[in-house]
Design a protein around this motif. Structure first.
Motif, PDB file in Angstrom:
ATOM      1  N   TRP A 175      13.464   9.034 -16.613  1.00 63.30           N
ATOM      2  CA  TRP A 175      13.681  10.434 -16.241  1.00 63.30           C
ATOM      3  C   TRP A 175      15.172  10.758 -16.222  1.00 63.30           C
ATOM      4  CZ3 TRP A 175      16.162  12.392 -11.893  1.00 63.30           C
ATOM      5  CH2 TRP A 175      16.046  13.774 -11.733  1.00 63.30           C
ATOM      6  N   PHE A 189       7.632  12.263 -15.795  1.00 60.75           N
ATOM      7  CA  PHE A 189       7.954  11.334 -14.704  1.00 60.75           C
ATOM      8  C   PHE A 189       6.739  11.129 -13.801  1.00 60.75           C
ATOM      9  CE2 PHE A 189       9.338  11.301 -10.206  1.00 60.75           C
ATOM     10  CZ  PHE A 189       9.865  10.031 -10.158  1.00 60.75           C
ATOM     11  N   LEU A 235       4.480   0.567  -1.468  1.00 62.68           N
ATOM     12  CA  LEU A 235       3.042   0.268  -1.370  1.00 62.68           C
ATOM     13  C   LEU A 235       2.716  -1.027  -2.124  1.00 62.68           C
ATOM     14  CD1 LEU A 235       1.574   3.843  -1.740  1.00 62.68           C
ATOM     15  CD2 LEU A 235       1.335   2.352   0.233  1.00 62.68           C
ATOM     16  N   ALA A 236       3.365  -1.215  -3.279  1.00 65.29           N
ATOM     17  CA  ALA A 236       3.101  -2.434  -4.067  1.00 65.29           C
ATOM     18  C   ALA A 236       3.640  -3.659  -3.332  1.00 65.29           C
ATOM     19  CB  ALA A 236       3.755  -2.305  -5.437  1.00 65.29           C
ATOM     20  N   ALA A 254      10.220   9.287  -4.458  1.00 67.35           N
ATOM     21  CA  ALA A 254       8.838   9.153  -4.918  1.00 67.35           C
ATOM     22  C   ALA A 254       8.594   7.747  -5.467  1.00 67.35           C
ATOM     23  CB  ALA A 254       8.538  10.206  -5.977  1.00 67.35           C
ATOM     24  N   ALA A 255       9.540   7.256  -6.288  1.00 70.09           N
ATOM     25  CA  ALA A 255       9.368   5.923  -6.865  1.00 70.09           C
ATOM     26  C   ALA A 255       9.444   4.855  -5.780  1.00 70.09           C
ATOM     27  CB  ALA A 255      10.423   5.682  -7.937  1.00 70.09           C
ATOM     28  N   THR A 284       6.225   4.487  -3.953  1.00 71.57           N
ATOM     29  CA  THR A 284       5.268   3.776  -4.797  1.00 71.57           C
ATOM     30  C   THR A 284       5.525   2.270  -4.744  1.00 71.57           C
ATOM     31  OG1 THR A 284       5.354   5.698  -6.223  1.00 71.57           O
ATOM     32  CG2 THR A 284       4.292   3.749  -7.109  1.00 71.57           C
ATOM     33  N   VAL A 285       6.812   1.900  -4.878  1.00 69.75           N
ATOM     34  CA  VAL A 285       7.167   0.480  -4.878  1.00 69.75           C
ATOM     35  C   VAL A 285       6.850  -0.146  -3.523  1.00 69.75           C
ATOM     36  CG1 VAL A 285       9.114  -1.118  -5.011  1.00 69.75           C
ATOM     37  CG2 VAL A 285       8.891   0.699  -6.691  1.00 69.75           C
ATOM     38  N   PRO A 334      17.594  13.892  -8.425  1.00 65.89           N
ATOM     39  CA  PRO A 334      17.443  12.433  -8.507  1.00 65.89           C
ATOM     40  C   PRO A 334      17.022  11.807  -7.185  1.00 65.89           C
ATOM     41  CG  PRO A 334      19.407  13.118  -9.644  1.00 65.89           C
ATOM     42  CD  PRO A 334      18.888  14.339  -8.955  1.00 65.89           C
ATOM     43  N   ARG A 335      17.473  12.419  -6.071  1.00 63.99           N
ATOM     44  CA  ARG A 335      17.094  11.834  -4.783  1.00 63.99           C
ATOM     45  C   ARG A 335      15.580  11.900  -4.582  1.00 63.99           C
ATOM     46  NH1 ARG A 335      20.585  14.389  -1.742  1.00 63.99           N
ATOM     47  NH2 ARG A 335      22.156  12.797  -2.029  1.00 63.99           N
ATOM     48  N   PRO A 349      23.412  11.257  -7.213  1.00 65.22           N
ATOM     49  CA  PRO A 349      22.641  12.356  -7.790  1.00 65.22           C
ATOM     50  C   PRO A 349      23.508  13.515  -8.266  1.00 65.22           C
ATOM     51  CG  PRO A 349      21.929  11.860  -5.548  1.00 65.22           C
ATOM     52  CD  PRO A 349      23.090  11.002  -5.828  1.00 65.22           C
ATOM     53  N   LEU A 355       0.178  -5.563  -9.839  1.00 63.85           N
ATOM     54  CA  LEU A 355       1.178  -5.002  -8.927  1.00 63.85           C
ATOM     55  C   LEU A 355       2.567  -5.043  -9.543  1.00 63.85           C
ATOM     56  CD1 LEU A 355      -0.105  -6.559  -5.604  1.00 63.85           C
ATOM     57  CD2 LEU A 355      -0.139  -4.161  -6.239  1.00 63.85           C
ATOM     58  N   LEU A 404       0.863   4.112  -9.802  1.00 63.40           N
ATOM     59  CA  LEU A 404      -0.045   4.126  -8.651  1.00 63.40           C
ATOM     60  C   LEU A 404      -1.411   3.579  -9.032  1.00 63.40           C
ATOM     61  CD1 LEU A 404       0.906   7.528  -7.040  1.00 63.40           C
ATOM     62  CD2 LEU A 404       1.058   5.301  -5.950  1.00 63.40           C
ATOM     63  N   ILE A 420       4.514   7.889 -12.754  1.00 63.63           N
ATOM     64  CA  ILE A 420       4.298   7.482 -11.353  1.00 63.63           C
ATOM     65  C   ILE A 420       2.796   7.307 -11.107  1.00 63.63           C
ATOM     66  CG2 ILE A 420       4.421   8.315  -8.966  1.00 63.63           C
ATOM     67  CD1 ILE A 420       7.018   7.243  -9.753  1.00 63.63           C
ATOM     68  N   VAL A 476      11.768   6.305 -13.062  1.00 62.69           N
ATOM     69  CA  VAL A 476      13.013   6.933 -12.615  1.00 62.69           C
ATOM     70  C   VAL A 476      14.079   6.791 -13.689  1.00 62.69           C
ATOM     71  CG1 VAL A 476      14.773   6.986 -10.843  1.00 62.69           C
ATOM     72  CG2 VAL A 476      12.464   6.405 -10.229  1.00 62.69           C
ATOM     73  N   ILE A 513      -1.122  -0.162  -9.144  1.00 64.00           N
ATOM     74  CA  ILE A 513      -1.035  -0.719  -7.793  1.00 64.00           C
ATOM     75  C   ILE A 513      -2.402  -0.635  -7.099  1.00 64.00           C
ATOM     76  CG2 ILE A 513       0.032  -0.403  -5.530  1.00 64.00           C
ATOM     77  CD1 ILE A 513       2.525   0.603  -7.117  1.00 64.00           C
ATOM     78  N   ALA A 534      13.311  12.101  -6.976  1.00 62.11           N
ATOM     79  CA  ALA A 534      12.677  11.184  -7.929  1.00 62.11           C
ATOM     80  C   ALA A 534      12.701   9.760  -7.379  1.00 62.11           C
ATOM     81  CB  ALA A 534      13.400  11.249  -9.270  1.00 62.11           C
ATOM     82  N   LEU A 535      13.861   9.407  -6.820  1.00 61.73           N
ATOM     83  CA  LEU A 535      14.026   8.053  -6.302  1.00 61.73           C
ATOM     84  C   LEU A 535      13.117   7.818  -5.100  1.00 61.73           C
ATOM     85  CD1 LEU A 535      15.818   5.858  -7.348  1.00 61.73           C
ATOM     86  CD2 LEU A 535      17.506   6.424  -5.613  1.00 61.73           C
ATOM     87  N   ALA A 577       7.029   2.116 -11.990  1.00 60.98           N
ATOM     88  CA  ALA A 577       7.649   3.110 -11.107  1.00 60.98           C
ATOM     89  C   ALA A 577       9.160   3.126 -11.294  1.00 60.98           C
ATOM     90  CB  ALA A 577       7.295   2.799  -9.656  1.00 60.98           C
TER      91      ALA A 577
END
Lengths: 103, 131
Positions: B87, B36, A94-95, A87-88, A91-92, A81-82, B14, B73, B44, B40, B84, B47, A84-85, B80
């Motif tokens: 998943w 997942f 950048l937005a 990576a997300a 992404t966030v 999960p770490r 986790p 955005l 992307l 993503i 998670v 975005i 996954a978090l 995103a």
């Protein structure tokens, strides 16, 4: 796991390629972010923005690298999960950066 | 709602997800991981679309451009975060041997994308010119 029980679906290989594709998409977005930041001139805020978007990209790259190398094992561990978090979150980030430079 | 809060707590704890049920066949975990990643990538792409609208359509009036970019955005961020969440829920369902969770999100996302596309059509039909 014995060699006789090999996985006919090439699941680790497919997952590795999925990470590579996603990294590529992330790179494109990070480049767009850098382009956006450079467009604003080399002000302090612009340099900070470039640094932050590179940080997000590096964070994603780190997770992707861990997963891609992890896929070499006979029985790859599931995604944590770490990771996954992270990576997300990259992404966030950048937005959020895109929204911040919009105004 | 409490289901959502419990899911949210799993994001940040986790090790707790490993305590439930049995570890599924690694192939199922990898399939969940690829789903997942596909989400993503969708995030992307949205975005990237937001950046592109802002950078490559300078002729558009500022309000329309900002509106379109913000819509894309926001959809990307939602996508995103939801990746998670979905998943985690799938992983937990597999461990417990339950049915995989169903979701309204794909329908919602397609509505947003359709709205943005419609806005683009209107913009093209009634002129780009901004001041």
């Amino acid at each position: 796991m014995s060699a006789a029980e090999r996985d006919p679906g090439l699941q680790p290989e497919r997952t590795r390629l999925a990470w590579r594709r996603t990294t590529l998409a992330c790179t494109v977005v990070a480049l767009l972010a850098v382009r956006q930041a450079l467009h604003g001139g080399s002000t302090g805020a612009g340099v900070l923005a470039v640094a932050l978007s590179l940080l997000a990209w590096l964070g994603f790259l780190g997770v992707a690298h861990r997963r891609v190398t992890g896929m070499g094992a006979a029985r790859p561990d599931p995604l944590s999960p770490r990771h996954a978090l992270t990576a997300a979150a990259c992404t966030v980030l950048l937005a959020v950066f895109a929204v911040a430079t919009l105004f | 709602m409490s289901e959502f809060v419990r899911g949210l707590r799993l994001w940040f704890a986790p090790e707790r997800i490993r305590e439930e049920g049995d570890t599924p066949d690694y192939r199922f975990s990898l399939a969940n991981e690829r789903t997942f990643l596909a989400w993503i990538r969708t995030a992307l792409a949205l975005i990237g679309g937001g950046f592109a609208v802002d950078q490559f359509l300078p002729g558009l009036a500022w309000g329309i451009r900002a509106g379109l970019a913000l819509g894309l955005l926001a959809a990307g961020v939602l996508c995103a975060l939801r990746a998670v969440n979905h998943w985690v829920r799938c992983e937990r369902a597999m461990r417990r041997g339950e049915d995989l969770p169903s979701s309204r999100f794909p329908a919602l996302l397609s509505l947003v994308v359709a709205l943005v596309a419609l806005a683009m059509v209107v913009v093209v039909l009634f002129g780009w010119e901004g001041r």
